[in-house]
Design an enzyme around this catalytic site. Sequence first.
Site, PDB file in Angstrom:
ATOM      1  CE  LYS A 206      -3.323   2.579   2.768  1.00  0.00           C
ATOM      2  NZ  LYS A 206      -4.113   2.648   4.002  1.00  0.00           N
ATOM      3  CD  GLU A 212       9.730  -5.992   6.412  1.00  0.00           C
ATOM      4  OE1 GLU A 212       9.371  -4.923   5.835  1.00  0.00           O
ATOM      5  OE2 GLU A 212       9.583  -6.182   7.624  1.00  0.00           O
ATOM      6  N   GLY A 267      -4.305  -1.605   5.499  1.00  0.00           N
ATOM      7  CA  GLY A 267      -3.635  -2.806   5.002  1.00  0.00           C
ATOM      8  C   GLY A 267      -4.293  -4.078   5.493  1.00  0.00           C
ATOM      9  NE  ARG A 268      -5.518  -2.678  11.631  1.00  0.00           N
ATOM     10  CZ  ARG A 268      -4.791  -1.574  11.567  1.00  0.00           C
ATOM     11  NH1 ARG A 268      -3.652  -1.571  10.877  1.00  0.00           N
ATOM     12  NH2 ARG A 268      -5.171  -0.455  12.173  1.00  0.00           N
ATOM     13  CD  GLU A 353      -0.858  -3.496  11.772  1.00  0.00           C
ATOM     14  OE1 GLU A 353      -1.523  -3.536  10.725  1.00  0.00           O
ATOM     15  OE2 GLU A 353       0.360  -3.733  11.827  1.00  0.00           O
ATOM     16  CG  HIS A 384      -3.716 -34.041  20.296  1.00  0.00           C
ATOM     17  ND1 HIS A 384      -3.957 -35.196  21.006  1.00  0.00           N
ATOM     18  CD2 HIS A 384      -4.728 -33.913  19.417  1.00  0.00           C
ATOM     19  CE1 HIS A 384      -5.067 -35.764  20.543  1.00  0.00           C
ATOM     20  NE2 HIS A 384      -5.548 -35.009  19.566  1.00  0.00           N
ATOM     21  CE  LYS A 512       6.861  -0.517   9.246  1.00  0.00           C
ATOM     22  NZ  LYS A 512       5.753   0.008   8.392  1.00  0.00           N
TER      23      LYS A 512
HETATM   24  O1  F6P Z   1       3.942  -2.068   9.481  1.00  0.00           O
HETATM   25  C1  F6P Z   1       2.613  -2.445   9.551  1.00  0.00           C
HETATM   26  C2  F6P Z   1       2.014  -2.371   8.170  1.00  0.00           C
HETATM   27  O2  F6P Z   1       1.872  -1.040   7.773  1.00  0.00           O
HETATM   28  C3  F6P Z   1       0.677  -3.074   8.108  1.00  0.00           C
HETATM   29  O3  F6P Z   1      -0.373  -2.281   8.603  1.00  0.00           O
HETATM   30  C4  F6P Z   1       0.593  -3.340   6.635  1.00  0.00           C
HETATM   31  O4  F6P Z   1      -0.391  -4.314   6.318  1.00  0.00           O
HETATM   32  C5  F6P Z   1       2.017  -3.830   6.353  1.00  0.00           C
HETATM   33  O5  F6P Z   1       2.835  -3.037   7.209  1.00  0.00           O
HETATM   34  C6  F6P Z   1       2.458  -3.707   4.914  1.00  0.00           C
HETATM   35  O6  F6P Z   1       2.341  -2.373   4.536  1.00  0.00           O
HETATM   36  P1  F6P Z   1       2.397  -2.037   2.945  1.00  0.00           P
HETATM   37  O7  F6P Z   1       1.220  -2.720   2.309  1.00  0.00           O
HETATM   38  O8  F6P Z   1       2.321  -0.550   2.886  1.00  0.00           O
HETATM   39  O9  F6P Z   1       3.694  -2.579   2.417  1.00  0.00           O
END
Ligand code: F6P
Length: 548
Positions: A206, A212, A267-268, A353, A384, A512
């Site tokens: 987003k 990453e 995002g979530r 979150e 289990h 971060k």
């Molecule tokens: O760091 C948390 C977050 O912003 C989440 O809310 C989000 O889903 C994820 O990192 C990935 O963010 P993006 O879609 O901007 O890469």
Amino acid sequence: MSALTALPAWQALSQHRDAIQATHLRDLFAQDPKRAERFALKAAGLYLDYSKNRLTDDTVALLCQLARETGVEALRDAMFAGEVINNTEGRPVLHTALRYRGNDAISAQGEDAAAEVRATLKRMKTFVERVHQGQLTGYTGERFTDVVSIGIGGSFLGPKIMSEALRPYWRADLRCHFVANIDGTALAEKLKKLDPKRTLVLMSSKSFTTQETLTNTESARAWFLDSGAPESAIGQHFVAVSANVPAAEAFGIKAENVYPMWDWVGGRYSLWSAIGLPIALLVGFDHFEALLAGAEAMDTHFRTAPLEQNMPALMGLLSLWYTNFFDSGSQVILTYDHYLRGLPAYVQQLDMESNGKGVDKAGQPMACATGPVIWGGEGTNGQHAYHQLLHQGSGVIPADFILPLQSHNPLGRHHAMLASNCLAQTQALMLGKTQAEAEAELAGKGLSDDEITALARHKVMPGNKPSNTLLMDKLTPETLGALVALYEHRTFVQGAVWGINSFDQWGVELGKVLGNAVLAELEAEQPKLDQDASTAGLIRLFRQGQID
Ligand code: F6P
């Protein structure tokens, strides 16, 4: 005492909790043969049995009164209407617009969100169908056989977990490989099995700033070019989903290959947007639209049902009842369906979150606990592993049991045995086992009085452990959509009562920033090692690559 905890409903709930604290569910069921019937709900293809909760009619009435005193319904209507309810980022919250099938406009800061969504869904459908029909191919003209979906958090969990849940609907001619972690192993393990000529890389971010995802995509691009593919082929093999289109283009992804998402989608909460492209590629666009339709059915229920008959509202209020009146620090989700094994991890981000916050919308410290830890796994495996703690551990850990009535893989007695375990676990948590029952059981096995005295106490289970049981006919795109929307709105209701902003996530920023500083130290010729002694020491050890 805060305004919230001073509310008449909150005060009444506190007294009510004292009044029913010692009441056992065994007795509530014995007193009311219709209890299970009275505390059950149907909505959007789901059935909720909430009778095994620590509640009476008064509990439900007071919880709904609390929702009304805190304006939950008004905030719900404001959300659906596109009002700016994410106050710290100045944004609407309109993941519901992503699955809205009507033709009315939904205003989002001057845009018609519904029209934007329809246009993007149309682009997505065309893209998915052209990949499936072999009209979009790799640079050698070969069809795509594999998709590498790169994203993290909501840009990973939604696509991956919903794709896993819809495994019976996958096409036979396309595979999808999900990569999230910066750990090079995650990407390397996927790429080493793939043919670059037939691989489509779908990068979802987003913000288009997530370390990453950017790094994994850069490494995937290097892998692709190192295979001998021409730079000109990048445009055919790399697609992006982002709210930051300029950044995606600057990264080298052609504008026509960038699918937009919007600031008014968290995002979530984004799997219903182009972030869900991996799902659509795997199951086909018709099933993806069925997923949206299921979610919309739950939206309609949430918008229109009175609180007392409102599944997300009651589940959210019951979650809050245990968090704030029974000091329950965690809640467990137990999915008795192998395809739903990832759902607890999905709800973890969704709820933790959203509601893992310490201040209210005005920035004032909360006077009560907020978001609980969400955990869980698939049944019967958990029985289990951690059900021992659920049955005889300390404290209250409310449990959601989820069970489709029909299996996609009817195999002998398996599904009946799975279901019997699910239902029996909710029953055992509710009933427990008394000292007298334990002693009788041991006596029946012929143990001596001394042996019984020594062992019985260890076999006693208090019971009175609350659970919800959620049923559906079968796990389909529609019921999955309704289930996920149910948990979204369950999260919303809790945040609304607490008066927190469930739609920002400032808490992830510090890690971060510090991570970038530590990375610079790990890679520097001459590190400064000016951090706290622990971090500096750990940096030194990493740099030397072995423990002293
Ligand atoms: O760091 C948390 C977050 O912003 C989440 O809310 C989000 O889903 C994820 O990192 C990935 O963010 P993006 O879609 O901007 O890469």
